[in-house]
Design an enzyme around this catalytic site. Structure first.
Site, short mmCIF file in Angstrom:
data_model
loop_
_atom_site.label_atom_id
_atom_site.label_comp_id
_atom_site.label_asym_id
_atom_site.label_seq_id
_atom_site.Cartn_x
_atom_site.Cartn_y
_atom_site.Cartn_z
N ARG A 89 0.75 -1.21 0.06
CA ARG A 89 -0.05 0.03 0.04
C ARG A 89 0.87 1.26 -0.10
NH1 ARG A 89 -3.18 2.81 4.85
NH2 ARG A 89 -4.25 4.19 3.61
N HIS A 178 -8.03 6.66 0.42
CA HIS A 178 -8.98 5.45 0.60
C HIS A 178 -9.27 4.89 -0.71
CE1 HIS A 178 -10.16 7.39 4.79
NE2 HIS A 178 -9.12 6.42 4.91
N GLY A 208 -13.89 5.25 9.07
CA GLY A 208 -13.30 4.37 10.43
C GLY A 208 -12.64 5.57 11.18
N ASP A 281 -12.96 7.44 19.68
CA ASP A 281 -13.76 6.22 19.33
C ASP A 281 -15.38 6.41 19.29
OD1 ASP A 281 -14.89 3.53 19.28
OD2 ASP A 281 -12.93 2.79 19.71
N GLY A 329 -14.33 0.80 9.82
CA GLY A 329 -14.76 0.51 11.21
C GLY A 329 -16.19 0.95 11.66
N GLY A 331 -18.70 2.53 9.62
CA GLY A 331 -19.60 2.19 8.70
C GLY A 331 -19.91 0.71 8.61
N ASN A 333 -19.97 -1.14 11.50
CA ASN A 333 -20.37 -1.75 12.85
C ASN A 333 -21.28 -0.79 13.61
OD1 ASN A 333 -18.37 -3.85 13.18
ND2 ASN A 333 -16.88 -2.46 12.99
N GLU A 382 -8.97 -4.13 1.66
CA GLU A 382 -8.09 -3.48 0.95
C GLU A 382 -6.95 -4.66 0.84
OE1 GLU A 382 -8.38 -0.31 4.10
OE2 GLU A 382 -7.61 0.92 2.49
P1 AMP Z 1 -10.87 1.79 11.16
O1 AMP Z 1 -9.96 2.72 11.10
O2 AMP Z 1 -11.72 1.43 9.86
O3 AMP Z 1 -10.19 0.38 11.64
O4 AMP Z 1 -12.17 2.08 12.25
C1 AMP Z 1 -11.85 2.34 13.76
C2 AMP Z 1 -12.94 2.91 14.26
O5 AMP Z 1 -14.14 2.32 13.97
C3 AMP Z 1 -12.68 3.12 16.03
O6 AMP Z 1 -12.04 4.10 16.28
C4 AMP Z 1 -14.38 3.29 16.23
O7 AMP Z 1 -14.55 4.50 16.26
C5 AMP Z 1 -15.09 2.59 14.99
N1 AMP Z 1 -15.89 1.27 15.46
C6 AMP Z 1 -15.29 0.10 15.67
N2 AMP Z 1 -16.43 -0.57 16.09
C7 AMP Z 1 -17.37 0.13 16.24
C8 AMP Z 1 -18.65 -0.05 16.80
N3 AMP Z 1 -19.19 -1.41 17.20
N4 AMP Z 1 -19.56 1.14 17.01
C9 AMP Z 1 -19.21 2.20 16.69
N5 AMP Z 1 -17.92 2.35 16.11
C10 AMP Z 1 -17.07 1.45 16.17
#
Ligand code: AMP
Length: 395
Positions: A89, A178, A208, A281, A329, A331, A333, A382
């Site tokens: 990447r 992205h 995320g 988060d 993350g 989107g 979850n 990815e």
């Molecule tokens: P990523 O950068 O794609 O790994 O996303 C990470 C972020 O996803 C974390 O900082 C959280 O804010 C969010 N996340 C992960 N799981 C959940 C969940 N169950 N509900 C809300 N946000 C989540």
């Protein structure tokens, strides 16, 4: 069968997956963290078992050596010759790279020039490439760019309304990031829509820790929210997204800080963290909001409004939309975030199936049959895109 490593090297980390191609089977997956430190963490998952060790890993070359030794020790490969390709990447490909390329000396030189546009990312990506070239000289090295998918944007989408020579001299324009993720989920959505790819209009929402949206027409990106750097666009975990640029010199003067300190505020102390004063988060924000924390509620509302506003804007650019896709993350979850964003878009005739929206971890259609736009949740991948592009050159 061919084994391909998909690699994402950061300044102090190295994420990797070994895939069997063309079957796309993930053989092993792992992460090296705190590279450069005495207490670096090396982990590898294989056959459902995760092994983690803490040891000094002073540079990327040592990290790669450890990974390769682990592949032999765990009998994941019998010899290094089995690894036919390594896909990397690379964050910034500038205007030079609109698709993945085999890394040659020439390409490495170009990546070094592009480091000026992505000083936090490209140098780490280059270090990763060189470390693997040193240890696996016979494997084909391929660079897969975060910016490449967005190189199809027209000038009216990528140009800033600034003095034109700043674009000509320094390449100041929107690049978007992205791309690998937007392309992957758009391609999956095209499959799921079951209509000719060239007739499709899709809005991809990658949220995320970082986040961006893309408007994808006929499988090609026509606009995206990140810009010259990954700071622009929607609100993120710690990044502000779009603000009036005049705010920057104003804050510098008021707080008596230099450029680096000001940029740090926008990159690290803003977004969900900055507005809520709590956390980057989304889980923490939602918990706090649900227990009555007003600032967390404000952060949540700002976050979802900015996404909805961009969806509205891309709906116009695309002249309609067949699908909206949530990924990454948040989107993938967060049902509450998806519900809040979609709740702001009722004017587009979007209708969410509340029950389907509660599920996660799989590809889902979360809109009702009556909804004028289909809404999907599609977990991004990815690494698979990187492996596919690398395999195409290995073949
Ligand atoms: P990523 O950068 O794609 O790994 O996303 C990470 C972020 O996803 C974390 O900082 C959280 O804010 C969010 N996340 C992960 N799981 C959940 C969940 N169950 N509900 C809300 N946000 C989540």
């Amino acid at each position: 069968m061919t084994k391909i490593l998909a690699v994402n090297a950061g300044s102090s980390s190295l994420k990797y997956q070994l895939l069997e191609m063309p079957s796309q089977e993930v053989i092993t997956i792992g992460l090296v963290e705190r590279i450069g430190f005495e207490d670096a963490i090396f982990n590898i998952s294989f056959n459902g078992k995760k092994t983690e060790t803490i040891q000094p890993i002073l540079n990327h070359s040592v990290a790669v050596q450890l990974l390769l030794e682990a592949l032999l020790d765990l009998k994941i490969v019998a010899s290094y010759e089995e690894i036919a390709g390594v896909g990397h990447r690379v964050v910034h490909g500038g205007e030079k790279f609109s698709k993945s390329v085999v890394v040659t000396d020439e390409v490495l030189k170009e990546l070094e020039v592009l480091s000026e546009l992505a000083p936090l990312h490209n140098p780490a990506n280059i270090t990763g490439i060189k470390a693997f070239q040193e240890k696996l000289p016979n494997a084909v090295a391929v660079a897969v760019f975060d910016t490449a998918f967005h190189q199809t944007m027209e000038k009216d989408a990528y140009l800033y309304p600034l003095r034109y020579d700043l674009y000509e001299k320094f390449g100041v324009r929107k690049y978007g990031f992205h791309g690998t993720s937007h392309q992957y989920v758009a391609e999956r959505a095209i499959d799921m829509l079951g209509k000719p790819a060239e007739d499709t209009k899709i809005i991809t929402v990658h949220i995320g820790n970082g986040g961006s949206l893309a408007a994808v027409k006929g499988g090609r990106s026509i606009d995206t929210t990140m810009g010259f750097t990954p700071l622009a666009g929607i609100m993120m975990g710690t990044r502000s997204g779009d603000v009036d640029p005049a705010v920057i010199p104003f804050i510098m003067e008021k707080e008596g800080i230099d450029v680096a300190a000001a940029v740090n505020i926008f990159n690290k102390e803003s977004g969900l963290t900055g507005v809520s004063g709590l956390s980057s988060d989304m889980r923490d924000i939602i918990n706090a909001k649900d227990s009555g924390n007003e600032q967390a509620k404000t952060a949540f509302n700002l976050f979802t409004k900015r996404i909805a506003d961009y969806i509205g804007s891309y709906y116009i650019s695309l002249e309609g939309a067949d699908a909206i896709v949530f990924t990454a993350g948040i989107g993938e979850n967060s049902a509450p975030v998806r519900e809040a964003v979609m709740g702001r878009l009722k004017i587009l005739g979007i209708d969410i199936n509340q029950e389907a929206n509660q599920k996660r971890g799989e590809e889902l259609l979360i809109s009702t049959p009556e909804s004028k736009v289909k809404v999907f949740v599609i977990p991004t991948n990815e690494e698979l895109m990187i492996a596919k592009d690398t395999y195409a050159f290995v073949k």
